[in-house]
Design an enzyme around this catalytic site. Sequence first.
Site, mmCIF file in Angstrom:
data_model
loop_
_atom_site.group_PDB
_atom_site.id
_atom_site.type_symbol
_atom_site.label_atom_id
_atom_site.label_comp_id
_atom_site.label_asym_id
_atom_site.label_seq_id
_atom_site.Cartn_x
_atom_site.Cartn_y
_atom_site.Cartn_z
ATOM 1 N N GLY A 1 25.092 -18.005 15.519
ATOM 2 C CA GLY A 1 23.603 -17.948 15.872
ATOM 3 C C GLY A 1 22.862 -18.741 14.881
ATOM 4 O O GLY A 1 23.081 -18.635 13.754
ATOM 5 N N GLY B 1 18.320 -19.199 14.328
ATOM 6 C CA GLY B 1 17.039 -18.745 14.946
ATOM 7 C C GLY B 1 15.797 -19.114 13.689
ATOM 8 O O GLY B 1 16.009 -20.051 12.762
ATOM 9 N N GLY B 2 14.614 -18.889 13.768
ATOM 10 C CA GLY B 2 13.634 -19.058 13.176
ATOM 11 C C GLY B 2 13.769 -18.630 11.816
ATOM 12 O O GLY B 2 13.087 -19.310 10.825
ATOM 13 N N MET B 3 14.547 -17.459 11.616
ATOM 14 C CA MET B 3 14.372 -16.982 10.128
ATOM 15 C C MET B 3 15.524 -17.383 9.618
ATOM 16 O O MET B 3 16.007 -17.108 8.277
ATOM 17 C CB MET B 3 14.237 -15.529 10.305
ATOM 18 C CG MET B 3 12.875 -14.990 10.551
ATOM 19 S SD MET B 3 12.737 -13.302 10.696
ATOM 20 C CE MET B 3 13.026 -12.916 8.978
ATOM 21 N N VAL C 1 23.335 -17.034 11.311
ATOM 22 C CA VAL C 1 24.118 -15.859 11.343
ATOM 23 C C VAL C 1 25.805 -16.505 11.481
ATOM 24 O O VAL C 1 25.890 -17.491 12.269
ATOM 25 C CB VAL C 1 24.069 -14.999 12.562
ATOM 26 C CG1 VAL C 1 24.980 -13.665 12.437
ATOM 27 C CG2 VAL C 1 22.381 -14.435 12.324
ATOM 28 N N ASP D 1 10.064 -3.212 17.766
ATOM 29 C CA ASP D 1 10.515 -4.383 18.537
ATOM 30 C C ASP D 1 11.699 -4.318 19.486
ATOM 31 O O ASP D 1 12.533 -5.220 19.748
ATOM 32 C CB ASP D 1 10.929 -5.657 17.506
ATOM 33 C CG ASP D 1 10.712 -6.904 18.256
ATOM 34 O OD1 ASP D 1 9.851 -7.089 19.233
ATOM 35 O OD2 ASP D 1 11.693 -7.969 17.620
#
Length: 752
Positions: free
Chosen positions: A18, A20-22, A25, A141
């Site tokens: 994976g 993502g923006g941060m 993984v 969240d």
Amino acid sequence: MADTRLIQGRYRLLDLIGRGGMGEVWRARDESLGRRVAVKCLKPVGPQHDESFTRVLRERFRREARVAAALQHRGVTVVHDFGEHDGVLYLVMELLEGRNLSQLLEDNKAHPLDVADVVDIAEQVAWALAYTHDQGIVHRDLKPANIMRLTDGTVKICDFGIARLGQDIGFSSRLTGTGIAMGTPHYMSPEQIGGDHVDHRSDLYSLGCVLYEIATGVPPFDLDDAWAVLVGHRDTQPRPPRVHRPELPEFFDRVVLDLLAKTPEERPADAKDLAHRLTAARASGSVAVPLPAPALRPPAGRPEQPPSRAPRLPSWTRGMTTGHKASGTWALASAPPDHAAGLTGEWTTGAGPRAAPAAPAALRPERHTPSPEVLAVLTSRHDAGLSLGRLGRWNEAGEVHRAVAAERERALGPDHPDTLASHYEVGFTLSRTGRAAEALREFDRVAEGRERTMGPDHPETLAARQETAYVLGQLGRHEEAHQVYADVLASRERTMGPEHPDTLRCRHNLAFNLGRLGRLEDSYRMAHEVATARTRVLGATHPDTLVTRYEVAYALGRLGRWTEALQTYRDVARARARALGADHPDTLAARYEIGISLGRLGRSAEALELYRDLVDDRTRVQGPADPETLRARHGLGVNLGRLARWEEALAEARDVCAIRERVLGPDHPDTLVSRREIAVGLGWLGRWADALAVYRQVAEARERVLGADHPDALAGRHDEAHCLEQLGRGAEAVELYRRVADLRRRGGARSH
């Protein structure tokens, strides 16, 4: 990170599952214990990033990782370890076999899940939340992408602490160079939207949104416009889930509606209470009783919304995008891996933030096409700048947008829509920080670029031209602003229609500008027409309607129709208190104008009491040195003087002036207004010699800052002449009156 393969000599990275923006993984193997794990790596924070941001990121990562690692429950993803390796922060978690709820809906082509599965998921999540809330932990969240259903049927909540880490950084630290942006509003509680205190009951509301969606296939407020989604959460009662899907059990319908109560007090007391209700209902074998189909059922994915009460939404919500909800078309073309590792939807799908559109071919024949990852990072940084702006942190927002604009120009070209969008935001931050001349250059550039690439009547082109008119008004160039507004209005009416919200916004601005040109009757008439149209289109208590009604009241006051102005301001203040809250700045601003109107009508005792209350509220909400608090104190002092309480009025004026000089500077217009009020008080107490010295200070400062023929500078000299007259120095007074009259004549001749 892929090159190192081994973290801390223990965790061997096997394959990427994976991104993502941060960060990324990885599926990994714990060499010490011989087990498979998932390793989440935050992006490297090297010297190109702000050092203070890096410190905040690391400290909050460690704090929240400890929180996550302390949670031990079958319904919560287990965190094994965390740390930093070669400048990269990492989190080691159990590797989960399964799919998150967002993926399950995608797999089901956005159709709702089986009723038995929905109820089972609800019960498991409720027990997991009961545990975490007992530990004093609020997720903040909760959404379908953060809830995993494993292959054995176990349900786990993911990203405790990490979700909060993203939120804390996004809202309380500088975001220059980061990829963190505001999330989707589809699962936000009303108190989150309003910026109020958030506790465990906010998680319960978000869970209600999740359950509504997996049970019906759509979120409770499934609209493309973010404003409408947020208004729905704050003000609209959701349609019962069984209206969409009659086979749902009655108890489930009641549970979801209880969770979606607008105030925390109306929701279940805690998750444990909710879990017991669900367990008891399942044990009783409750079954659904189908409802008759409604006569007019809205299309799937677009539930009919009843008329909402006016939205109580803060300024940061304006311009917010809806973001990804669980169902939709945003998944990767190829299915993501089954091993989701307890990640958010952004991680598990690899989708990340919305990628910027590719540049048109005509703009990039010689240009290297940037990678999707680069475009996504720039988009995320752009969104971070927007978030800062919504919080009123305009200087920081400007830094972010300038950096993104420069990088987009290099990567995409100067006339690419994304580049121009960044320059537009640069102009917006400049105009909001008093740098109107610089803002004008930015908006001119954006308007010209958009006209070349999109055409003169494109909404984006017109938006830039409208902002050009606004900053022309800030610069006092009201004739030029009027012409631009008139041209934009004609184009908007032709292409969008006379009652489109953007058309009405332009007409509102034109009405405002007419007042600055001294065309008071025209200003009042147009503002009244816009208020009537906005009431019809948006509703009587929509914030935009109330802004225009406020402008109507202002025009009435300038026309000397103070009784009507007072009533209008009172109506606006009441509506804003209901819609936005009693302490919202717009509500307080309307109350200030009520005081002005009372004073103009000779009702100074009422005005004095109003200002005392307003000063207390402004001080509590904004602090004693806030410019608006000081403005209210100034109004209080003026009305003390009108009641002939001059010693008190003088003391108030001196105190306010001293604070304004410290906060705003000695030559700020507000400081000079307070200094003049000191002179007025001295004069009324018969201390004319002292008053003369203060009047001269004011006049000299205004001449220095504004020019000798500016109306405010001339008013200062007129005050000085009047003071000379009171001191018996008639010859000097007459000479000064003549000089003022001559400057006024010359200034009037130039203006024609």
